[in-house]
Scaffold this active site. Structure first.
Site, mmCIF file in Angstrom:
data_model
loop_
_atom_site.group_PDB
_atom_site.id
_atom_site.type_symbol
_atom_site.label_atom_id
_atom_site.label_comp_id
_atom_site.label_asym_id
_atom_site.label_seq_id
_atom_site.Cartn_x
_atom_site.Cartn_y
_atom_site.Cartn_z
ATOM 1 N N HIS A 22 0.929 -1.152 -0.055
ATOM 2 C CA HIS A 22 -0.018 -0.026 0.081
ATOM 3 C C HIS A 22 0.918 1.366 0.081
ATOM 4 O O HIS A 22 0.652 2.307 -0.705
ATOM 5 C CB HIS A 22 -0.665 -0.082 1.240
ATOM 6 C CG HIS A 22 -1.834 1.159 1.231
ATOM 7 N ND1 HIS A 22 -2.380 1.680 2.533
ATOM 8 C CD2 HIS A 22 -2.530 1.950 0.473
ATOM 9 C CE1 HIS A 22 -3.030 2.769 2.424
ATOM 10 N NE2 HIS A 22 -3.256 2.847 0.969
ATOM 11 N N GLU B 223 2.209 1.984 -3.216
ATOM 12 C CA GLU B 223 1.384 2.614 -4.103
ATOM 13 C C GLU B 223 1.214 3.980 -4.099
ATOM 14 O O GLU B 223 1.394 4.676 -5.184
ATOM 15 C CB GLU B 223 -0.068 1.954 -3.880
ATOM 16 C CG GLU B 223 -1.402 2.527 -4.814
ATOM 17 C CD GLU B 223 -2.362 2.795 -3.431
ATOM 18 O OE1 GLU B 223 -2.819 4.211 -3.682
ATOM 19 O OE2 GLU B 223 -2.879 1.926 -3.113
ATOM 20 N N LEU C 10 -30.534 -17.608 -5.378
ATOM 21 C CA LEU C 10 -31.471 -18.302 -4.223
ATOM 22 C C LEU C 10 -31.336 -18.046 -3.089
ATOM 23 O O LEU C 10 -32.526 -17.624 -2.320
ATOM 24 C CB LEU C 10 -31.261 -19.957 -4.620
ATOM 25 C CG LEU C 10 -31.634 -20.515 -5.971
ATOM 26 C CD1 LEU C 10 -31.182 -21.865 -6.034
ATOM 27 C CD2 LEU C 10 -33.177 -20.200 -6.335
ATOM 28 N N GLY D 283 -30.026 -15.491 -1.580
ATOM 29 C CA GLY D 283 -30.341 -13.921 -1.577
ATOM 30 C C GLY D 283 -31.664 -13.276 -1.912
ATOM 31 O O GLY D 283 -31.986 -12.201 -2.177
ATOM 32 N N GLY E 70 -23.444 -13.659 -1.147
ATOM 33 C CA GLY E 70 -22.567 -13.959 -2.347
ATOM 34 C C GLY E 70 -21.089 -14.094 -2.077
ATOM 35 O O GLY E 70 -20.869 -14.347 -0.912
ATOM 36 N N LYS F 163 -19.668 14.256 -23.496
ATOM 37 C CA LYS F 163 -20.700 13.941 -23.987
ATOM 38 C C LYS F 163 -21.259 12.755 -22.954
ATOM 39 O O LYS F 163 -20.387 12.166 -22.227
ATOM 40 C CB LYS F 163 -20.533 13.028 -25.210
ATOM 41 C CG LYS F 163 -20.272 13.850 -26.657
ATOM 42 C CD LYS F 163 -20.601 13.149 -27.692
ATOM 43 C CE LYS F 163 -19.078 12.254 -27.816
ATOM 44 N NZ LYS F 163 -17.947 13.311 -28.313
ATOM 45 N N LYS G 185 -22.346 9.260 -21.220
ATOM 46 C CA LYS G 185 -21.858 7.802 -21.900
ATOM 47 C C LYS G 185 -22.970 7.013 -21.955
ATOM 48 O O LYS G 185 -22.709 5.896 -22.570
ATOM 49 C CB LYS G 185 -20.745 7.418 -20.569
ATOM 50 C CG LYS G 185 -19.817 8.437 -20.417
ATOM 51 C CD LYS G 185 -18.813 8.404 -21.453
ATOM 52 C CE LYS G 185 -17.737 9.438 -21.121
ATOM 53 N NZ LYS G 185 -18.061 10.876 -20.578
#
Length: 1010
Positions: A87, A90, A316, A318, A341, A887, A889
């Site tokens: 970290h 980074e 199923l 959830g 999940g 523009k 998206k």
């Protein structure tokens, strides 16, 4: 709720062909990438000579270019004696390179050219990404590539950025998410790298290394040279150039990245064994939560992405419709919400999780809740995989990919670079979405892991205060761990849907009748491409309509505002409105959940000017969903039971209590709005009102709401004018509201306090959460109402903010290290009162000092403005213009822009184009005059400042000293004025209000379509 690839923080990693062995993701040269039929962009996947795998995306229509690099190294690779090094590395890559040694050269370039950047460190990857105006991509790529070729890791930067890492950690100390995550890590096998503390702080990056004689800069260099190898990096570049032009740039700038020919780091073995499982954790949280979590370690599932077995299971488990776990728990009064999940997914192991938000009754019946879950799991195991359920989810998944909307380039490249580490090149785009094959054996294999013996059972509740026996070392989370008793294990193993207290109320879901099958596109010729038109405008309703003549997708957005003063007449009406919306959401769940599984989403929001209902997704079933929603509104008073009312009231009570545990910067924003907006109710007022509200009050509120409102709607997408009128008439004919008086309409608008010129106001208070060590300063420099008819001042403020934000961050965050959160933005109160906002959150400094530093910065910034060269000024002008003219998206972005100007009643659909035109004509002198008038501190200025100061407990004495000192000063014009925490209402009573903007004549916006 089912966690999916779109909702999970980890990409929806799941399944390579029929193979169970790992695929070689590096086996590809110029592989064809599977794309959505709607995607007109060109893709090219190939490798550089240094084995850097690249994905190039040519999008000739894009306004923004972007790139992302995912390096397959994360905090699991941290050395044992320097926790958080990945970290920290980074952070350091942003701090200058040999070619571009200035610490902020990269950010200065991006900011001057309409760009931004960020990065994150995960368990196994570190991801860096940026965006920039499309014609400035090459300069950004040049600077970005140097991160991975020759970063400096300067001594001075190293010591300063260490503070930033520590501040980031301190920001998260009171976050239950981070606390629980680290608790699970700390309870894993100490021999497995998952057990590491990955964030890092001063202790791990400075104190401990110094004590051991470890040179942190030397460790950084070693870590970088060891793991930052081209062959385990994945690069994505998106630009408007052709593939050949992009390839030429990438080859030029990235071929210099060293290739160490590393093997991708792997971490064989499981983080939890028998000794760590079948445990029950009782955890003391920070916030008012009552949560049950069931974690099951399972096999790695990255190689199962083609069949996605965990998606089948989470769909199923959830589910929220009839026969689901959640529906039964609600009927028993045990729970409010459930999600299921993947909790985590790594290259060598995964974890499946079920999280349940309990009621007080559910908290007292935890074992019954667990048994109900296992009764459902046992049913799934006994019944075996159901092909029709797979086919249904597979159909929806295929449609999601087929009609995938564009995302912002920066989010797109970031996600794709991560995907490249998980999927073979042909499935980089489609892998997270599509289910390619039915693999019942994989479903069975994952289901078999969901046993009580293979479970970590966690209960989080304030009821454990003073009763816990252990403390996690990094976040000081208090907990007790004990074995799951044999009796509970036996109950779970034997649990059946036929048990007496379940009584067959658990079963497979019904087939989903909300799945779209008609994707025919509808054409409306000669309609403007950049703004909606009025189809209906009378005393009852106003309908704005626009067909999708830009994206050509079979999607539709419907946004309805039931405008009424009843939602904000008093704290009681405001809370009643919030309760009503929560109850409506509850009563619609049986059909809205099915709709959401078919990618047709809806939301209900209580606002100060009414009730907002939104529906978005495939247009085929939108009208059916709207009819069901309106029926639920009508039926709410008769179907509401006391049990549901009390459960929802308790849930809302907890939500209000948990506001105290938000971050200090969120409390500062709340404090500012309380001071500046009329009819803005405090949390204490809402809590008191909630206590006094009965079920009869909600029934009465519902009848008043349905009886009288003004309907303002936007219908935008794949729908004809007649179909749009039919949707609006469905609402009006079913609800039959009486006309809302014009005076009632105006009372829905927010009035804003006019601060006096030359005065500085200070609103200070102690941080609500006394355990949070962070303080915050939020300075608002109020400009004035910006007339909808004259946006020049809006343009000047936009450019001024753009010029301020990068040097503000660089000086106060990067150089001075005042705190991790250092931020500027343009704030709007009411419909059109604009301000410049400056914010810092710090665990090291008090708000008084931070205020002084902000003022010193602004004073120095004026000199920067004066000295700014014409070329630099013009570059920034062009960056702002390009950003304003960017523009949309997707259809969602387009609808949001339309709705924002409908909702504030300005109806200036060309707002951004108008502001851009004004920005392009601004001069340095005009910006300097604006700064001197509204921001600078001088006798001639019209400056109006509100400083909201949130003091951590350790600095409260300084707050008291400031208030005592200022109470002895006579307040006149040009003086500082204290707004005591308990006297906000009195302050607002003595202040004048800005007038509401004049009503806009929309007659010329009507359109007649035959």
């Amino acid at each position: 709720m089912m966690r999916t690839a779109e909702t999970d923080s980890v990409s929806g990693v799941e399944d390579v062909a029929a193979m169970m062995d790992k695929v070689d993701l590096n086996e590809s040269v110029a592989t064809e990438v599977e794309t959505s039929p709607q995607d007109e962009r060109h893709y090219h996947s190939y490798k550089l000579s240094n084995s850097l795998h690249c994905l190039l995306i040519s999008d000739k229509t894009t306004d923004k270019a972007s790139a992302a690099m995912d390096v397959r190294v994360g905090h699991l690779c941290d050395p044992d004696d320097v926790k958080g090094l990945a970290h920290f590395c980074e952070h350091m890559l942003f701090m200058g390179t040999e070619k571009y040694p200035d610490e902020n050269d990269y950010n200065v370039y991006l900011n001057a050219n309409g760009g931004s950047s960020n990065a994150y460190t995960d368990m196994e990857s570190t991801n860096y990404y940026f965006d920039v105006n499309a014609d400035k991509l090459e300069g950004a790529l040049d600077r970005f590539a140097q991160f991975f070729i020759s970063p400096l890791f300067n001594e001075s930067s190293t010591s300063r950025e260490m503070q930033a890492v520590d501040s980031e950690h301190c920001k998260n100390l009171q976050s239950d998410f981070w606390r629980l995550f680290q608790l699970y890590k700390s309870l894993a096998k100490s021999s497995h790298p998952f057990s590491k503390f990955g964030s890092g702080n001063i202790q791990t990056l400075k104190d401990e290394p110094v004590a051991k004689g470890v040179d942190i800069r030397s460790e950084l260099l070693t870590f970088y040279k060891t793991y930052y190898s081209a062959n385990i990096m994945k690069l994505v570049v998106l630009g408007k150039q052709s593939i050949d032009e992009l390839k030429q740039m990438v080859d030029m700038y990235f071929k210099g990245i060293p290739n160490q020919n590393l093997s991708v780091p792997h971490f064989p073995g499981e983080p939890y064994g028998k000794a760590e499982l079948a445990k029950r954790l009782s955890v003391m949280p920070v916030s008012e939560v009552r949560t049950l979590e069931m974690h099951f370690p399972i096999r790695e599932i990255e190689t199962l992405y083609q069949s996605k077995p965990t998606r089948y299971i989470s769909h199923l488990v959830g589910h929220e419709g009839f026969g689901s776990i959640l529906q039964l728990l609600k009927d028993l009064g045990y729970a409010n919400e459930l999600s299921a999940g993947e909790m985590r997914s790594c290259s060598d192991w995964s974890s499946f999780g079920i999280s349940i938000d309990l009621t007080d009754e559910g908290l007292e019946s935890v074992e019954d809740v667990v048994v109900i879950v296992f009764a459902y799991l046992n049913m799934l195991k006994r019944s075996g995989p159901q092909r029709w359920i797979h086919d249904e989810t597979s159909t929806v998944a295929s449609c999601s990919f087929r009609f995938l909307s564009k995302r912002s380039p920066i989010n797109y490249t970031c996600a794709l670079a991560s995907n490249m580490q998980l999927y073979p090149p042909c499935h980089i785009l489609s892998g997270p979405y599509k289910i390619y094959q039915y693999n019942p054996q994989a479903i069975v294999e994952c289901l078999e892991c969901l046993t009580p013996q293979n479970m970590l059972l966690t209960v989080m509740s304030k009821k454990f205060e003073g009763e816990t026996k252990n403390k996690e070392p990094w976040y000081s989370t208090e907990y007790t761990m004990e074995d799951i008793g044999d009796d509970l294990i036996k109950r779970c193993e034997e649990a059946s849907v036929e048990d007496k207290f379940i009584a067959n109320r658990l079963h497979f879901p019904e087939q989903n009748d909300m799945i779209a099958t008609d994707f025919t596109l509808k054409s409306v010729p000669n309609f403007p491409k950049d703004e909606p038109r009025l189809l209906l405008d009378n005393s009852s309703a106003r309908l704005w309509y626009k067909p999708d003549n830009v994206f050509d997708m079979p999607k539709l957005n419907v946004i309805c505002l039931l405008q009424t003063p009843f939602t904000n007449e008093s704290p009681k009406s405001f809370v009643s409105s919030f309760l009503w919306v929560s109850i409506l959401q509850e009563q619609c769940t049986s059909f809205t959940y099915l709709a959401s599984m078919a990618s047709l989403h809806c939301s209900f929001v209580s606002s100060k000017n009414g009730i907002e209902v939104s529906v978005s997704g495939y247009n085929h079933k939108v009208e059916i969903l709207m009819q069901r929603i309106v029926n639920a509104m009508i039926d709410l008073p008769t179907k509401l039971t006391n049990e549901v009312f009390e459960r929802i009231k308790d849930k809302v009570s907890k939500q209000y209590q948990n506001i105290s545990f938000l971050q200090p910067y969120q409390h500062a924003i709340y404090g500012a709005d309380i001071c500046l907006e009329d009819m803005k109710w405090s949390i204490s007022e809402k809590k008191q009102a909630l206590k006094d509200i009965s079920m009869e009050d909600i029934i009465y509120f519902s009848k008043c709401l349905m009886k009288q409102f003004f309907l303002e709607m936007l219908i935008h997408g794949n729908v004809s004018p007649d179909e749009a009128k039919k949707i609006s008439s469905t609402i009006l004919e079913m609800l039959k509201p009486s006309t809302l008086h014009p005076s009632s309409k105006s009372s829905c608008s927010t009035r804003v306090i006019r601060l006096n010129s030359g005065n500085d106001y200070i609103h200070s208070f102690e941080e609500f959460n006394k355990e949070n060590t962070n303080s915050c300063i939020l300075n608002i420099y109020q400009i004035k109402p910006i007339p909808h008819s004259d946006l020049i001042d809006n343009a000047t403020l936009s450019l001024l903010h753009h010029l301020i934000k990068e040097p503000f961050f660089d000086e106060l965050r990067t150089k001075d290290q005042l705190g991790y959160l250092v931020h500027t933005s343009i704030k709007t109160n009411g419909d059109n009162v604009k301000s410049l906002l400056c914010l810092i959150q710090s665990d090291a400094y008090d708000p008084i000092y931070m205020d002084e530093r902000i003022e010193a910065f602004l004073e120095g910034f004026r000199n920067r403005l004066v000295d700014m060269g014409k070329e630099e000024f013009q570059d920034n002008v062009e960056a702002v213009v390009a950003s304003l003219l960017e523009k949309n998206k997707n259809i969602g972005e387009e609808s949001s822009k339309y709705w924002s100007v409908i909702n504030n009643k300005s109806y200036i659909f060309e707002k951004y184009q108008t502001i851009a035109s004004h920005v392009s004509n601004l001069t340095p002198q005009a910006v300097l005059r604006f700064f001197d008038k509204y921001i600078a501190r001088s006798e001639e200025s019209h400056r109006k400042k509100l400083s909201v100061q949130v003091f951590a407990t350790k600095f409260v004495e300084k707050m008291n000293e400031q208030e005592e000192k200022m109470s002895q000063v006579t307040n006149g014009d040009g003086e500082m004025k204290i707004i005591p925490e308990g006297d906000v209402v009195e302050f607002k009573r003595t202040m004048s209000l800005y007038p509401l903007p004049p009503e806009v004549n929309v007659e010329g916006m009507r359109i007649e379509i035959e």
